[in-house]
Design a protein around this motif. Sequence first.
Motif, mmCIF file in Angstrom:
data_model
loop_
_atom_site.group_PDB
_atom_site.id
_atom_site.type_symbol
_atom_site.label_atom_id
_atom_site.label_comp_id
_atom_site.label_asym_id
_atom_site.label_seq_id
_atom_site.Cartn_x
_atom_site.Cartn_y
_atom_site.Cartn_z
ATOM 1 N N THR A 1 11.300 -9.767 -41.302
ATOM 2 C CA THR A 1 12.870 -9.920 -41.490
ATOM 3 C C THR A 1 13.672 -9.077 -40.455
ATOM 4 O OG1 THR A 1 12.660 -10.231 -43.935
ATOM 5 C CG2 THR A 1 14.912 -9.614 -43.051
ATOM 6 N N ILE A 2 13.255 -7.850 -39.959
ATOM 7 C CA ILE A 2 13.847 -7.096 -39.015
ATOM 8 C C ILE A 2 13.547 -7.817 -37.619
ATOM 9 C CG2 ILE A 2 13.708 -5.089 -37.562
ATOM 10 C CD1 ILE A 2 12.909 -3.502 -40.214
ATOM 11 N N GLU A 3 12.474 -8.578 -37.433
ATOM 12 C CA GLU A 3 12.143 -8.964 -36.260
ATOM 13 C C GLU A 3 13.120 -10.330 -35.941
ATOM 14 O OE1 GLU A 3 8.489 -11.636 -33.859
ATOM 15 O OE2 GLU A 3 8.293 -10.788 -35.914
ATOM 16 N N ILE A 4 13.021 -11.311 -37.109
ATOM 17 C CA ILE A 4 13.729 -12.413 -37.217
ATOM 18 C C ILE A 4 15.587 -12.098 -36.881
ATOM 19 C CG2 ILE A 4 15.003 -14.169 -38.589
ATOM 20 C CD1 ILE A 4 12.047 -14.449 -39.866
ATOM 21 N N THR A 5 15.892 -11.022 -37.554
ATOM 22 C CA THR A 5 17.393 -10.734 -37.264
ATOM 23 C C THR A 5 17.753 -10.005 -35.994
ATOM 24 O OG1 THR A 5 17.351 -9.994 -39.776
ATOM 25 C CG2 THR A 5 19.238 -9.147 -38.515
ATOM 26 N N SER A 6 16.676 -9.350 -35.563
ATOM 27 C CA SER A 6 16.918 -8.683 -34.209
ATOM 28 C C SER A 6 16.973 -9.914 -32.954
ATOM 29 C CB SER A 6 15.862 -7.815 -33.795
ATOM 30 O OG SER A 6 15.827 -6.703 -34.633
ATOM 31 N N HIS A 7 15.890 -10.705 -33.257
ATOM 32 C CA HIS A 7 15.980 -11.935 -32.268
ATOM 33 C C HIS A 7 17.139 -12.489 -32.277
ATOM 34 C CE1 HIS A 7 15.285 -16.133 -30.986
ATOM 35 N NE2 HIS A 7 14.327 -15.418 -30.060
ATOM 36 N N ASN A 8 17.697 -12.893 -33.416
ATOM 37 C CA ASN A 8 19.157 -13.854 -33.431
ATOM 38 C C ASN A 8 20.262 -12.975 -33.115
ATOM 39 O OD1 ASN A 8 17.571 -15.748 -34.988
ATOM 40 N ND2 ASN A 8 18.283 -15.197 -37.024
ATOM 41 N N ALA A 9 20.227 -11.596 -33.276
ATOM 42 C CA ALA A 9 21.353 -10.613 -32.903
ATOM 43 C C ALA A 9 21.115 -10.580 -30.923
ATOM 44 C CB ALA A 9 21.310 -9.414 -33.429
ATOM 45 N N ARG A 10 20.272 -10.583 -30.573
ATOM 46 C CA ARG A 10 20.058 -10.657 -29.241
ATOM 47 C C ARG A 10 20.440 -11.744 -28.662
ATOM 48 N NH1 ARG A 10 15.036 -9.666 -26.660
ATOM 49 N NH2 ARG A 10 16.195 -8.918 -24.834
ATOM 50 N N SER A 11 20.166 -12.925 -29.223
ATOM 51 C CA SER A 11 20.498 -14.231 -28.734
ATOM 52 C C SER A 11 21.941 -14.505 -28.725
ATOM 53 C CB SER A 11 19.722 -15.323 -29.356
ATOM 54 O OG SER A 11 20.207 -15.448 -30.760
ATOM 55 N N MET A 12 22.556 -13.777 -29.843
ATOM 56 C CA MET A 12 24.062 -13.974 -29.894
ATOM 57 C C MET A 12 24.602 -13.005 -28.621
ATOM 58 S SD MET A 12 25.471 -13.619 -33.797
ATOM 59 C CE MET A 12 24.128 -12.823 -34.562
ATOM 60 N N MET A 13 24.072 -11.781 -28.485
ATOM 61 C CA MET A 13 24.688 -11.078 -27.469
ATOM 62 C C MET A 13 24.323 -11.461 -25.989
ATOM 63 S SD MET A 13 23.381 -7.415 -28.801
ATOM 64 C CE MET A 13 24.012 -6.493 -27.569
ATOM 65 N N LYS A 14 23.386 -12.454 -25.690
ATOM 66 C CA LYS A 14 22.749 -12.774 -24.493
ATOM 67 C C LYS A 14 23.428 -14.167 -24.001
ATOM 68 C CE LYS A 14 18.463 -10.133 -23.302
ATOM 69 N NZ LYS A 14 17.173 -10.500 -23.297
ATOM 70 N N GLY A 15 23.811 -14.888 -25.325
ATOM 71 C CA GLY A 15 24.076 -16.382 -25.040
ATOM 72 C C GLY A 15 23.042 -17.007 -24.823
ATOM 73 N N SER A 16 21.786 -16.782 -25.304
ATOM 74 C CA SER A 16 20.561 -17.366 -25.021
ATOM 75 C C SER A 16 20.491 -18.877 -25.695
ATOM 76 C CB SER A 16 19.616 -16.612 -25.762
ATOM 77 O OG SER A 16 18.382 -17.347 -25.800
ATOM 78 N N SER A 17 19.837 -19.746 -24.958
ATOM 79 C CA SER A 17 19.887 -21.127 -25.204
ATOM 80 C C SER A 17 18.805 -21.420 -26.605
ATOM 81 C CB SER A 17 19.489 -21.985 -24.089
ATOM 82 O OG SER A 17 18.252 -21.561 -23.549
ATOM 83 N N GLU A 18 18.130 -20.389 -26.657
ATOM 84 C CA GLU A 18 16.985 -20.330 -27.747
ATOM 85 C C GLU A 18 17.728 -20.199 -28.987
ATOM 86 O OE1 GLU A 18 14.106 -17.255 -27.705
ATOM 87 O OE2 GLU A 18 14.294 -17.338 -25.333
ATOM 88 N N GLY A 19 17.283 -21.224 -29.890
ATOM 89 C CA GLY A 19 17.686 -21.229 -31.305
ATOM 90 C C GLY A 19 17.374 -20.032 -32.140
ATOM 91 N N PRO A 20 18.025 -20.079 -33.504
ATOM 92 C CA PRO A 20 17.763 -18.592 -34.224
ATOM 93 C C PRO A 20 16.445 -18.785 -34.553
ATOM 94 C CG PRO A 20 19.334 -20.191 -35.276
ATOM 95 C CD PRO A 20 18.986 -20.667 -33.808
ATOM 96 N N VAL A 21 15.749 -17.851 -34.863
ATOM 97 C CA VAL A 21 14.470 -17.784 -35.412
ATOM 98 C C VAL A 21 14.293 -18.052 -36.967
ATOM 99 C CG1 VAL A 21 12.189 -16.404 -35.957
ATOM 100 C CG2 VAL A 21 13.532 -16.049 -33.759
ATOM 101 N N GLU A 22 13.341 -18.871 -37.506
ATOM 102 C CA GLU A 22 13.576 -19.227 -38.853
ATOM 103 C C GLU A 22 12.538 -18.311 -39.761
ATOM 104 O OE1 GLU A 22 14.545 -22.672 -40.212
ATOM 105 O OE2 GLU A 22 15.965 -22.895 -38.357
#
Length: 168
Positions: free
Chosen positions: A142-163
């Motif tokens: 859960t920590i890994e998924i949440t951190s990935h999603n938060a980083r993608s919001m900050m960077k504007g990453s084109s990767e989708g959220p981790v499921e």
Amino acid sequence: MGKNDPMQSLGSNERPAGRGMSMRMGSAGMAVMLVVFLVAVVFAANQNDVIGWLVVIISLGWLLIFGFVVFSLRSAARKAAARLQGHGAFGAPGQSPAGPPAADRARDLKLDHSFKIVQVQVGVVRDYLGKDEGMVERALETIEITSHNARSMMKGSSEGPVEGTVVE
């Protein structure tokens, strides 16, 4: 920016390209209504009958209604243009008319929520470390998924959220 670009003319004293036509149409319509009223008055005065004066009253009513509508729309358009121009709604290309503050606020709320989830899961890891490896593994996921999603919001990453499964 071209000569007819409405964004360019907002900063100067020129009228935007689309606005001049509506102003002329309102003025032309007002002139037509005024002529109709004056013609009705002249015919009613010459004929001096009741029907002529009823036509004058009706045309005066239409003139007043038309004038009210035209002047209210003009003042509303001026106020809206001043509000949009004052709030910087016409910003850089690619910027939304609402501006970045609303988008930043939503992103900040999402990031805050992500950090709260991470804090809760850290507590779960501390509580279950050495006791229940399955619970610790799910909390770390859960920590890994949440951190990935938060980083993608900050960077504007084109990767989708981790499921995955979020454990709270």
